[in-house]
Each structure stands twice: as structure tokens, then as C-alpha cells.
Design an enzyme around this catalytic site. Structure first.
Site, PDB file in Angstrom:
ATOM      1  N   ASN A  10       0.873  -1.174   0.000  1.00 29.44           N
ATOM      2  CA  ASN A  10       0.000   0.000   0.000  1.00 29.44           C
ATOM      3  C   ASN A  10       0.911   1.224   0.000  1.00 29.44           C
ATOM      4  O   ASN A  10       1.509   1.547   1.021  1.00 29.44           O
ATOM      5  CB  ASN A  10      -0.879  -0.041   1.268  1.00 29.44           C
ATOM      6  CG  ASN A  10      -1.722   1.206   1.434  1.00 29.44           C
ATOM      7  OD1 ASN A  10      -1.774   2.064   0.554  1.00 29.44           O
ATOM      8  ND2 ASN A  10      -2.387   1.321   2.580  1.00 29.44           N
ATOM      9  N   TRP A  11       1.001   1.872  -1.154  1.00 32.78           N
ATOM     10  CA  TRP A  11       1.941   2.993  -1.269  1.00 32.78           C
ATOM     11  C   TRP A  11       1.410   4.253  -0.591  1.00 32.78           C
ATOM     12  O   TRP A  11       2.124   5.231  -0.443  1.00 32.78           O
ATOM     13  CB  TRP A  11       2.232   3.300  -2.742  1.00 32.78           C
ATOM     14  CG  TRP A  11       2.953   2.211  -3.483  1.00 32.78           C
ATOM     15  CD1 TRP A  11       3.288   0.955  -3.007  1.00 32.78           C
ATOM     16  CD2 TRP A  11       3.441   2.250  -4.836  1.00 32.78           C
ATOM     17  NE1 TRP A  11       3.949   0.239  -3.973  1.00 32.78           N
ATOM     18  CE2 TRP A  11       4.052   0.999  -5.107  1.00 32.78           C
ATOM     19  CE3 TRP A  11       3.415   3.214  -5.839  1.00 32.78           C
ATOM     20  CZ2 TRP A  11       4.636   0.705  -6.350  1.00 32.78           C
ATOM     21  CZ3 TRP A  11       3.998   2.925  -7.075  1.00 32.78           C
ATOM     22  CH2 TRP A  11       4.601   1.685  -7.319  1.00 32.78           C
ATOM     23  N   LYS A  12       0.139   4.248  -0.220  1.00 36.50           N
ATOM     24  CA  LYS A  12      -0.502   5.425   0.402  1.00 36.50           C
ATOM     25  C   LYS A  12      -0.262   6.667  -0.466  1.00 36.50           C
ATOM     26  O   LYS A  12      -0.228   6.560  -1.676  1.00 36.50           O
ATOM     27  CB  LYS A  12      -0.003   5.596   1.837  1.00 36.50           C
ATOM     28  CG  LYS A  12      -0.164   4.301   2.640  1.00 36.50           C
ATOM     29  CD  LYS A  12      -0.010   4.476   4.109  1.00 36.50           C
ATOM     30  CE  LYS A  12      -0.222   3.130   4.800  1.00 36.50           C
ATOM     31  NZ  LYS A  12      -0.125   3.222   6.230  1.00 36.50           N
ATOM     32  N   HIS A  95      -9.573   1.081   4.921  1.00 38.23           N
ATOM     33  CA  HIS A  95      -8.311   1.300   5.642  1.00 38.23           C
ATOM     34  C   HIS A  95      -8.564   2.276   6.804  1.00 38.23           C
ATOM     35  O   HIS A  95      -9.351   3.213   6.678  1.00 38.23           O
ATOM     36  CB  HIS A  95      -7.258   1.865   4.688  1.00 38.23           C
ATOM     37  CG  HIS A  95      -5.886   1.837   5.277  1.00 38.23           C
ATOM     38  ND1 HIS A  95      -5.474   2.762   6.199  1.00 38.23           N
ATOM     39  CD2 HIS A  95      -4.856   0.977   5.109  1.00 38.23           C
ATOM     40  CE1 HIS A  95      -4.234   2.470   6.566  1.00 38.23           C
ATOM     41  NE2 HIS A  95      -3.833   1.393   5.917  1.00 38.23           N
ATOM     42  N   GLU A  97      -6.919   4.661   7.847  1.00 38.93           N
ATOM     43  CA  GLU A  97      -6.670   6.070   7.522  1.00 38.93           C
ATOM     44  C   GLU A  97      -7.876   6.683   6.802  1.00 38.93           C
ATOM     45  O   GLU A  97      -8.178   7.863   6.976  1.00 38.93           O
ATOM     46  CB  GLU A  97      -5.384   6.190   6.683  1.00 38.93           C
ATOM     47  CG  GLU A  97      -4.162   5.942   7.555  1.00 38.93           C
ATOM     48  CD  GLU A  97      -2.960   5.355   6.835  1.00 38.93           C
ATOM     49  OE1 GLU A  97      -2.913   5.394   5.594  1.00 38.93           O
ATOM     50  OE2 GLU A  97      -2.062   4.848   7.536  1.00 38.93           O
ATOM     51  N   GLU A 167      -5.378  -4.981  10.478  1.00 40.42           N
ATOM     52  CA  GLU A 167      -4.347  -3.978  10.728  1.00 40.42           C
ATOM     53  C   GLU A 167      -4.625  -3.223  12.023  1.00 40.42           C
ATOM     54  O   GLU A 167      -5.390  -2.249  12.032  1.00 40.42           O
ATOM     55  CB  GLU A 167      -4.308  -2.966   9.578  1.00 40.42           C
ATOM     56  CG  GLU A 167      -4.020  -3.576   8.225  1.00 40.42           C
ATOM     57  CD  GLU A 167      -3.457  -2.543   7.264  1.00 40.42           C
ATOM     58  OE1 GLU A 167      -2.334  -2.730   6.811  1.00 40.42           O
ATOM     59  OE2 GLU A 167      -4.128  -1.541   7.000  1.00 40.42           O
ATOM     60  N   GLY A 173       2.451   2.181  10.738  1.00 38.23           N
ATOM     61  CA  GLY A 173       3.396   3.289  10.571  1.00 38.23           C
ATOM     62  C   GLY A 173       4.122   3.666  11.851  1.00 38.23           C
ATOM     63  O   GLY A 173       4.741   4.725  11.925  1.00 38.23           O
ATOM     64  N   SER A 213       3.342  -2.139  10.156  1.00 40.25           N
ATOM     65  CA  SER A 213       4.801  -2.166  10.285  1.00 40.25           C
ATOM     66  C   SER A 213       5.445  -3.483   9.860  1.00 40.25           C
ATOM     67  O   SER A 213       6.482  -3.869  10.405  1.00 40.25           O
ATOM     68  CB  SER A 213       5.226  -1.790  11.714  1.00 40.25           C
ATOM     69  OG  SER A 213       4.771  -0.484  12.032  1.00 40.25           O
ATOM     70  N   GLY A 234       2.876  -1.068   4.227  1.00 38.40           N
ATOM     71  CA  GLY A 234       2.945   0.347   3.868  1.00 38.40           C
ATOM     72  C   GLY A 234       4.380   0.758   3.604  1.00 38.40           C
ATOM     73  O   GLY A 234       4.915   0.547   2.511  1.00 38.40           O
ATOM     74  N   GLY A 235       5.018   1.306   4.624  1.00 34.47           N
ATOM     75  CA  GLY A 235       6.370   1.863   4.491  1.00 34.47           C
ATOM     76  C   GLY A 235       7.348   0.988   3.721  1.00 34.47           C
ATOM     77  O   GLY A 235       8.037   1.455   2.798  1.00 34.47           O
TER      78      GLY A 235
HETATM   79  P1  PGA Z   1       2.809   0.293   7.567  1.00 31.77           P
HETATM   80  O1  PGA Z   1       1.363   0.485   6.918  1.00 31.77           O
HETATM   81  O2  PGA Z   1       3.382  -0.983   6.989  1.00 31.77           O
HETATM   82  O3  PGA Z   1       3.608   1.504   7.128  1.00 31.77           O
HETATM   83  O4  PGA Z   1       2.642   0.219   9.027  1.00 31.77           O
HETATM   84  C1  PGA Z   1       0.517  -0.612   6.734  1.00 31.77           C
HETATM   85  C2  PGA Z   1      -0.820  -0.171   6.211  1.00 31.77           C
HETATM   86  O5  PGA Z   1      -1.369   0.823   6.710  1.00 31.77           O
HETATM   87  O6  PGA Z   1      -1.367  -0.791   5.281  1.00 31.77           O
END
Ligand code: PGA
Length: 249
Positions: A10-12, A95, A97, A167, A173, A213, A234-235
Site C-alpha cells: 500500500n503505497w498510500k 483502511h 486512515e 491492521e 506506521g 509495520s 505500507g512503508g
Molecule cells: P505500515 O502500513 O506498513 O507503514 O505500518 C501498513 C498499512 O497501513 O497498510
């Protein structure tokens, strides 16, 4: 029943179209022959370039969001048909977010899940508790509520097309990964919840990811757990080297 592991990125809100071309080119190269299924979900404006470069490779492409109406006066939004027409296969829905910053409710998420299924997009349905909810010991109840509402009206047959991502918000994050046991326990409970709504076979067929993470060092241990079938990353999905390790974990 053996479930294939899925490494989903997930590149956000990262990567301009120019940067995205570089990243997907590296990823396609490094993930060639990867052990796990591989999915990347770039920002909407990056999709045409990413789809073009990923075409014919083992890297699948998803979107991070869409709106559940078919078309019309919804300024700024993108429909499922638009994504399908581009060649997008998956879409992340629910998600944390989106829930937090864009006020998406379980009801909105349910509308998106049913619309994605109707249009032939594979939903990657996210759920997860906050730190407060974990401390209040309501994690299982909370996640079961999220899942039950999100899946309202979804048939057993359609359920087999959905990927679920657990998640925990406190792990996203933050660099604070849930322990493999903590993550597996919730994924197993989600599977039990699916067995209760549908049946055990449907539950056993469902791909359930852990996200929060996930990195190159913890992925293998997480993916080896009985009820974790991969990760939503994500990251670490923004670094081709790291993500290719996760794609083989
Ligand atoms: P993260 O994000 O790996 O940076 O914690 C995961 C996500 O929100 O899908």
C-alpha cells in the site's frame, strides 16, 4: 487447505507518477519468480503507468480507494468502472486512515465492498482496533462488528473473492509490529467469525493478511503463522529491495 501467501503493498500518498515508474520497474525486476503472490496499490494518478509496466508480469495492481456510486456529480471521486477500465484488479477498502481522516463508516465500507464485487474488483477489506480498544479488551468484539457490517449482503460465493487485512491501528506506521501470536490470534478470530457467518470451508478459503509495520525482518515469521496469509505493507513497500524480500518471505 493451503492458502497462497499474498504480499500486498500500500503505497498510500507516496510516489509521483515519475517516481512510481522507477519503483514499479524495480519491483517487477526484483519480484520476478517471487514465491508469494504480489500486489501493489499505488495512488490513483500512478495507476496508468504502473499498470503499463506491470502488464504481463506476476505483479498485480490495485487501487487504494474508489467511490461506490456508478457515475455522476461526485466531484473528485473515481468509480469502480473507471478502475476496471484501466485494468485494476484489486481495491483496498476500509483502511483505518480512510476511516479516520475521511470519516468512512462501516456502512460506507459495506457499500464499497458490495459495489466492488458487483463490478468485479477484488476488495482488500481492512479492519483493526485502536490501542484504547485493545487495552479495553474489546478487540475481538470490535473487529467482528466491523467485519459483520462490511460483509452485510455479501453472498458465500462472493466471500471467496474477498481478501481481509487485519491492521491494528497502533501498529500502522509506528514501527511497533504486533507479535506473531497477537496478529495470529485476531486473524484466527476473524476466520471463526467468517465460519459463523458463512461456513468453515468459506472461512478456510479466505486470505487474511496482517498489516502494521510489516518489514523484511518480521515478514517470514508472521507469514508462517497458521491464520496469517500474507501482509498489507505500507512503508516497506516503497523500497523495492525490502518489498522483494517480503514477496519471498
Ligand atoms: P505500515 O502500513 O506498513 O507503514 O505500518 C501498513 C498499512 O497501513 O497498510
Amino acid at each position: 487447505m493451503a492458502r497462497k501467501i499474498l504480499a500486498a503493498g500500500n503505497w498510500k500518498m507516496n510516489m509521483t507518477p515519475t517516481e512510481a515508474k522507477t519503483l514499479i520497474t524495480e519491483l517487477v525486476e526484483k519480484c520476478k519468480g517471487a514465491k508469494n503472490d504480489v500486489l501493489v496499490c499505488p495512488p490513483l494518478v500512478d495507476l496508468p503507468a504502473v499498470l503499463e509496466i506491470a502488464k504481463g508480469t506476476n505483479v498485480k495492481v490495485g487501487a487504494q480507494n474508489f467511490y461506490y456510486m456508478d457515475k455522476g456529480a461526485y466531484t473528485g471521486e473515481v468509480s469502480a468502472d473507471m478502475l476496471k477500465d484501466l485494468g485494476v484488479e484489486y481495491v483496498i477498502i476500509g483502511h483505518s486512515e480512510r476511516r479516520e481522516y475521511f470519516s468512512e463508516t462501516d456502512e460506507i465500507i459495506n457499500k464499497k465492498v458490495t459495489k466492488a464485487l458487483e463490478k468485479g474488483l477484488i476488495p482488500v477489506l481492512c479492519c483493526g482496533e485502536s490501542l484504547q480498544q485493545r487495552e479495553d479488551n474489546v478487540t475481538f468484539d470490535f473487529i467482528r462488528t466491523q467485519i459483520k457490517i462490511a460483509l452485510r449482503g455479501v453472498s458465500k460465493e462472493d466471500m471467496t473473492k474477498i481478501v481481509i487485512a487485519y491492521e491494528p491501528i497502533w501498529a500502522i506506521g509506528t514501527g511497533k509490529v504486533a507479535t506473531s501470536e497477537q496478529a495470529n490470534e485476531v486473524c484466527a478470530d476473524i476466520r471463526n467469525c467468517l465460519a459463523a457467518i458463512y461456513d468453515q470451508e468459506t472461512a478456510d478459503r479466505t486470505t487474511i493478511l496482517y498489516g502494521g509495520s510489516v518489514n523484511k525482518d518480521c515478514a517470514a515469521e508472521l507469514f508462517a503463522m497458521s491464520d496469517i496469509d500474507g501482509g498489507l505493507v505500507g512503508g516497506a513497500s516503497l523500497k523495492s529491495e525490502d518489498f522483494s524480500i517480503i514477496a519471498n518471505a
